[in-house]
Design an enzyme around this catalytic site. Structure first.
Site, PDB file in Angstrom:
ATOM      1  N   CYS A  47      35.889  23.953  48.328  1.00 51.96           N
ATOM      2  CA  CYS A  47      35.784  25.200  49.096  1.00 51.96           C
ATOM      3  C   CYS A  47      34.345  25.508  49.508  1.00 51.96           C
ATOM      4  O   CYS A  47      34.115  26.367  50.360  1.00 51.96           O
ATOM      5  CB  CYS A  47      36.340  26.372  48.300  1.00 51.96           C
ATOM      6  SG  CYS A  47      38.035  26.131  47.776  1.00 51.96           S
TER       7      CYS A  47
ATOM      8  N   ASN B   6      43.586  31.314  50.967  1.00 50.93           N
ATOM      9  CA  ASN B   6      42.420  30.464  50.712  1.00 50.93           C
ATOM     10  C   ASN B   6      42.570  29.164  51.510  1.00 50.93           C
ATOM     11  O   ASN B   6      43.449  28.361  51.228  1.00 50.93           O
ATOM     12  CB  ASN B   6      42.347  30.184  49.203  1.00 50.93           C
ATOM     13  CG  ASN B   6      41.155  29.335  48.817  1.00 50.93           C
ATOM     14  OD1 ASN B   6      40.483  28.751  49.670  1.00 50.93           O
ATOM     15  ND2 ASN B   6      40.894  29.257  47.527  1.00 50.93           N
TER      16      ASN B   6
ATOM     17  N   HIS C 258      33.453  33.197  50.757  1.00 50.26           N
ATOM     18  CA  HIS C 258      34.656  32.367  50.666  1.00 50.26           C
ATOM     19  C   HIS C 258      35.853  33.276  50.383  1.00 50.26           C
ATOM     20  O   HIS C 258      35.797  34.149  49.531  1.00 50.26           O
ATOM     21  CB  HIS C 258      34.483  31.340  49.549  1.00 50.26           C
ATOM     22  CG  HIS C 258      35.720  30.553  49.275  1.00 50.26           C
ATOM     23  ND1 HIS C 258      36.476  29.995  50.283  1.00 50.26           N
ATOM     24  CD2 HIS C 258      36.351  30.252  48.110  1.00 50.26           C
ATOM     25  CE1 HIS C 258      37.507  29.380  49.747  1.00 50.26           C
ATOM     26  NE2 HIS C 258      37.467  29.512  48.447  1.00 50.26           N
TER      27      HIS C 258
HETATM   28  O1  UT7 Z   1      38.808  28.414  46.182  1.00 47.57           O
HETATM   29  C1  UT7 Z   1      38.404  27.960  44.944  1.00 47.57           C
HETATM   30  C2  UT7 Z   1      38.244  29.044  44.043  1.00 47.57           C
HETATM   31  N1  UT7 Z   1      39.530  29.607  43.671  1.00 47.57           N
HETATM   32  C3  UT7 Z   1      39.506  30.791  43.168  1.00 47.57           C
HETATM   33  O2  UT7 Z   1      38.457  31.374  43.114  1.00 47.57           O
HETATM   34  C4  UT7 Z   1      40.769  31.381  42.589  1.00 47.57           C
HETATM   35  C5  UT7 Z   1      40.389  32.064  41.295  1.00 47.57           C
HETATM   36  N2  UT7 Z   1      41.475  32.699  40.574  1.00 47.57           N
HETATM   37  C6  UT7 Z   1      42.175  33.738  41.027  1.00 47.57           C
HETATM   38  O3  UT7 Z   1      42.071  34.148  42.146  1.00 47.57           O
HETATM   39  C7  UT7 Z   1      43.074  34.439  40.054  1.00 47.57           C
HETATM   40  O4  UT7 Z   1      42.756  34.029  38.741  1.00 47.57           O
HETATM   41  C8  UT7 Z   1      44.584  34.205  40.302  1.00 47.57           C
HETATM   42  C9  UT7 Z   1      45.012  34.943  41.553  1.00 47.57           C
HETATM   43  C10 UT7 Z   1      44.862  32.736  40.433  1.00 47.57           C
HETATM   44  C11 UT7 Z   1      45.386  34.770  39.144  1.00 47.57           C
HETATM   45  O5  UT7 Z   1      45.088  36.137  38.927  1.00 47.57           O
HETATM   46  P1  UT7 Z   1      44.771  36.661  37.444  1.00 47.57           P
HETATM   47  O6  UT7 Z   1      44.623  38.116  37.526  1.00 47.57           O
HETATM   48  O7  UT7 Z   1      43.601  35.869  36.940  1.00 47.57           O
HETATM   49  O8  UT7 Z   1      46.116  36.326  36.697  1.00 47.57           O
HETATM   50  P2  UT7 Z   1      46.345  35.347  35.454  1.00 47.57           P
HETATM   51  O9  UT7 Z   1      46.104  33.933  35.822  1.00 47.57           O
HETATM   52  O10 UT7 Z   1      45.601  35.899  34.315  1.00 47.57           O
HETATM   53  O11 UT7 Z   1      47.906  35.514  35.232  1.00 47.57           O
HETATM   54  C12 UT7 Z   1      48.438  36.748  34.870  1.00 47.57           C
HETATM   55  C13 UT7 Z   1      49.957  36.616  34.778  1.00 47.57           C
HETATM   56  C14 UT7 Z   1      50.431  35.383  34.022  1.00 47.57           C
HETATM   57  O12 UT7 Z   1      51.553  35.788  33.245  1.00 47.57           O
HETATM   58  P3  UT7 Z   1      51.411  35.968  31.650  1.00 47.57           P
HETATM   59  O13 UT7 Z   1      50.965  34.626  31.147  1.00 47.57           O
HETATM   60  O14 UT7 Z   1      50.373  37.042  31.491  1.00 47.57           O
HETATM   61  O15 UT7 Z   1      52.792  36.364  31.258  1.00 47.57           O
HETATM   62  C15 UT7 Z   1      50.902  34.450  35.111  1.00 47.57           C
HETATM   63  O16 UT7 Z   1      51.937  33.608  34.686  1.00 47.57           O
HETATM   64  O17 UT7 Z   1      50.512  36.519  36.084  1.00 47.57           O
HETATM   65  C16 UT7 Z   1      51.430  35.423  36.129  1.00 47.57           C
HETATM   66  N3  UT7 Z   1      51.434  34.861  37.465  1.00 47.57           N
HETATM   67  C17 UT7 Z   1      52.265  35.297  38.437  1.00 47.57           C
HETATM   68  N4  UT7 Z   1      53.208  36.253  38.445  1.00 47.57           N
HETATM   69  C18 UT7 Z   1      53.860  36.468  39.606  1.00 47.57           C
HETATM   70  C19 UT7 Z   1      50.653  33.879  37.967  1.00 47.57           C
HETATM   71  N5  UT7 Z   1      50.973  33.655  39.250  1.00 47.57           N
HETATM   72  C20 UT7 Z   1      51.963  34.529  39.561  1.00 47.57           C
HETATM   73  C21 UT7 Z   1      52.680  34.790  40.731  1.00 47.57           C
HETATM   74  N6  UT7 Z   1      53.610  35.761  40.709  1.00 47.57           N
HETATM   75  N7  UT7 Z   1      52.465  34.102  41.885  1.00 47.57           N
END
Ligand code: UT7
Length: 345
Positions: free
Chosen positions: A132, A302, A272
């Protein structure tokens, strides 16, 4: 060469009494496929909701390339627009650099395919892989050729078909990404100081946070690698998130320091576009209001190396950026890699 008037910032390129040739972005262009994939449609594919995606990421929809549309097709369309906006013909292009992690094939490069598609007969061409962060890496590399008088016109492109490496059964990743391309023509132009500085960084110890394990020399494609789903993008979202905020903030500070600028002097920040919350967290650390920050993650998700390039083109075309404005570009991605660039538009 026309002398530029004295500037209210430091030009880090003018060192030791040596004044390198400046490098400006003479024109920009972008292309996104027409197919829109909404959050509501994703609700039917994986266990997710529009509410979760919008509140956690700010993404409402993203674009999907057609089945027969590859990265080089999108890259060439963005390139033609950038050439038109710069008033440059294909014959004038000396070098093509394409930043991508989703090439049409492992080799030859996307840049070579673009060279043929746009008819840039005299151009050298290669791909650059910094995930990215690729667009800022490519701008910096392209700039070196202009500054050193090696080339006069460089075409830099960020282009991705991320839909081709997305695991559509993994809700953690499949809701985040989209396809598209953005391009810029680099030239020496007497009207501006152009690219003032680009800070780039990397940390390979965190390579596992965001990667596609299969298909390279470590794990070549095999029936086993395919059934183990190793040819899809994998990400530890939370860790990537934390690293992204720190790296983009730190790179921004370093780039501003080099130019002896404070952030309030910047007219527009183009980060980004991975997640609106990451963008807001970086803006908060920089103590910058969000109205100075260009955001289009809601419409495209993204798009990796294409992200900042598409946003830059949109910001220019919409009049959000005007000649003379100071811009701060910020990137972060797999590698890990990151970067910040200061540009006088
Ligand atoms: O371009 C390169 C760089 N990329 C990035 O910078 C992306 C960086 N990361 C992010 O943007 C975020 O971490 C995410 C959007 C990927 C995730 O958001 P988060 O607030 O960090 O959520 P999390 O990974 O801590 O997940 C929270 C919960 C999990 O459930 P449990 O384990 O707490 O029960 C996930 O399983 O949300 C769940 N989850 C979803 N739920 C509904 C993850 N994806 C989804 C989804 N729909 N699509």
């Amino acid at each position: 060469m026309t002398e530029l008037p004295p500037a209210p910032f430091r030009n880090p390129r003018a060192r030791h009494g040596f004044r390198a040739r400046t490098c400006s972005i003479a024109g920009v262009g972008s292309y996104v496929p027409s197919r829109v994939l909404t959050n509501a449609e994703l609700e039917k594919i994986v266990d997710t909701t529009d509410e979760w995606i919008t509140t956690r990421t700010g993404i409402r929809e993203r674009r999907m390339a057609a089945e027969n549309e590859a990265t080089s097709d999108m890259a060439a369309k963005a390139a033609i627009q950038a050439m038109q906006s710069a008033g440059v013909t294909a014959d004038a292009i000396d070098l093509i650099i394409v930043a991508t992690i989703t090439p049409d094939m492992l080799f030859p490069s996307v840049a070579c395919l673009v060279q043929h598609k746009i008819g840039a007969r005299k151009a050298a061409a290669f791909d650059l892989e910094a995930a990215c962060s690729g667009f800022i890496y490519a701008l910096e590399v392209g700039q070196q050729f202009i500054m050193s008088h090696t080339y006069d016109t460089v075409l830099v492109i960020g282009a991705e078909k991320l839909s081709s490496i997305i695991d559509w059964t993994d809700r953690n990743t499949c809701v985040l990404f989209g396809d598209g391309a953005g391009a810029a023509i680099l030239q020496n132009r007497p009207h501006s100081h152009g690219l003032l500085t680009a800070c780039m960084g990397s940390d390979g110890s965190k390579a596992d946070l965001l990667c596609m394990p299969g298909g390279g020399s470590r794990i070549p494609a095999s029936p086993d690698s395919v059934s183990s789903r190793l040819h899809y993008l994998r990400m530890d979202g939370r860790e990537t998130y934390k690293n992204a905020v720190v790296a983009m903030y730190t790179a921004a500070q370093e780039a501003l320091r080099r130019c002896e600028l404070t952030v309030d002097r910047i007219d527009c920040i183009i980060p980004h576009q991975a997640n609106r919350r990451i963008i807001e967290a970086v803006a908060e650390r920089l103590a910058t209001p969000m109205d100075k920050v260009y955001v289009n993650v809601d419409r495209y998700g993204n798009t990796s190396a294409a992200s900042v390039a598409i946003a830059l083109d949109e910001a220019v075309r919409s009049g959000r950026i005007r000649r003379g404005d100071l811009l701060l570009l910020l990137v972060f991605g797999a590698g890990l890699t990151w970067g910040a660039a200061v540009i006088e538009w």
